[in-house]
Design a protein around this motif. Structure first.
Motif, PDB file in Angstrom:
ATOM      1  N   ASP A 154       1.041   3.690   4.954  1.00  0.00           N
ATOM      2  CA  ASP A 154      -0.303   4.121   4.219  1.00  0.00           C
ATOM      3  C   ASP A 154      -1.556   3.743   5.182  1.00  0.00           C
ATOM      4  OD1 ASP A 154      -2.035   1.199   2.742  1.00  0.00           O
ATOM      5  OD2 ASP A 154       0.109   1.209   4.029  1.00  0.00           O
ATOM      6  N   SER A 155      -1.072   3.287   6.106  1.00  0.00           N
ATOM      7  CA  SER A 155      -2.528   2.628   7.097  1.00  0.00           C
ATOM      8  C   SER A 155      -2.315   3.156   8.469  1.00  0.00           C
ATOM      9  CB  SER A 155      -2.757   1.232   7.035  1.00  0.00           C
ATOM     10  OG  SER A 155      -1.658   0.517   7.586  1.00  0.00           O
ATOM     11  N   GLY A 186       0.735  -1.102   0.044  1.00  0.00           N
ATOM     12  CA  GLY A 186      -0.028   0.043  -0.031  1.00  0.00           C
ATOM     13  C   GLY A 186       0.785   1.160  -0.092  1.00  0.00           C
ATOM     14  N   ASN A 199      -0.138   7.498   0.134  1.00  0.00           N
ATOM     15  CA  ASN A 199      -1.511   7.037  -0.264  1.00  0.00           C
ATOM     16  C   ASN A 199      -2.344   6.624   0.960  1.00  0.00           C
ATOM     17  OD1 ASN A 199      -0.111   7.274  -2.912  1.00  0.00           O
ATOM     18  ND2 ASN A 199       0.462   5.141  -2.834  1.00  0.00           N
ATOM     19  N   LYS A 244      -4.863   5.813   3.890  1.00  0.00           N
ATOM     20  CA  LYS A 244      -6.130   5.460   3.901  1.00  0.00           C
ATOM     21  C   LYS A 244      -6.957   6.165   4.733  1.00  0.00           C
ATOM     22  CE  LYS A 244      -5.008   0.599   3.113  1.00  0.00           C
ATOM     23  NZ  LYS A 244      -4.733  -0.750   3.496  1.00  0.00           N
TER      24      LYS A 244
END
Length: 211
Positions: free
Chosen positions: A175-176, A11, A193, A195
């Motif tokens: 990303d998370s 991700g 990117n 989330k």
């Protein structure tokens, strides 16, 4: 003191997760049986429904791996890393990694993905170190390197190597929300990117989009 550049993989350096593509890749090659693939899909559904943790899902979905012979494991892992993952690494991710290497930071790939194929990714991309989800000698998945476990593993790595981190001048990319403990260690946390859950949890962190 040393400054670090910490990179999540799934991700962040590639689009999406690598576990599902791995089992699909194994099925296509004939390393995984259809019933094992269907079981892995069921595990994924349970994870999405929050009925199982990521670690539990991973252990069940990759349980087929333990029955493979050593040469079968190596062939599957190298082919997946070479033919599927490496071509999908974002150019922006490669450039960021190279910049940190040129600036003298210790580069560490910190991933919840399993070491069987991540070791090839770390080597091919030129990372100094790899911290990821380990497997035992039979190929069974052990502690999931996710969330607080990422931060714990990073601190344990530094202690083992006898290093003191210059956190103020260190960078981390993820990303998370599961990457937040790692991001929070560094003076330069960069959601990539990002989330929705990470955006909500860390609204003040400057974000980047990698393609």
């Amino acid at each position: 003191m040393v400054s670090l550049a910490l990179f999540d993989f799934d991700g962040t350096m590639i689009r999406g997760d690598s576990i599902v593509p791995f089992v699909r890749f194994a099925l296509k090659r004939g390393d995984m049986k259809k019933r094992e693939f269907l079981s892995a899909c069921f595990q994924g559904i349970q994870f999405r429904m929050h009925l199982k943790t990521g670690g539990e899902m991973k252990k069940k979905a990759l349980s087929f791996y333990a029955r493979l012979a050593p040469e079968e494991k190596k062939a599957l892992d190298t082919a997946f890393a070479r033919d599927y993952l490496l071509p999908r690494v974002y150019d922006a991710a490669r450039k960021a990694l190279e910049r940190h290497k040129q600036e003298g930071r210790i580069t560490v790939l910190v991933s919840a993905s399993t070491e069987n194929y991540m070791r090839y990714i770390a080597h091919a991309l030129g990372f100094d170190h790899l911290l990821c989800t380990p497997m035992d000698q039979e190929g069974r998945v052990l502690t999931n390197c996710h969330g607080e476990e990422k931060a714990r593993r990073i601190r344990a790595f530094l202690e083992k190597e006898g290093l003191e981190a210059d956190w103020e001048h260190s960078f981390a990319y993820g990303d998370s929300r599961g990457d937040l403990p790692m991001l929070s260690l560094c003076g330069h946390p960069v959601p990539v990117n990002a989330k929705a859950a990470l955006k909500k949890a860390a609204p003040d962190m400057a974000r980047e989009t990698w393609r």
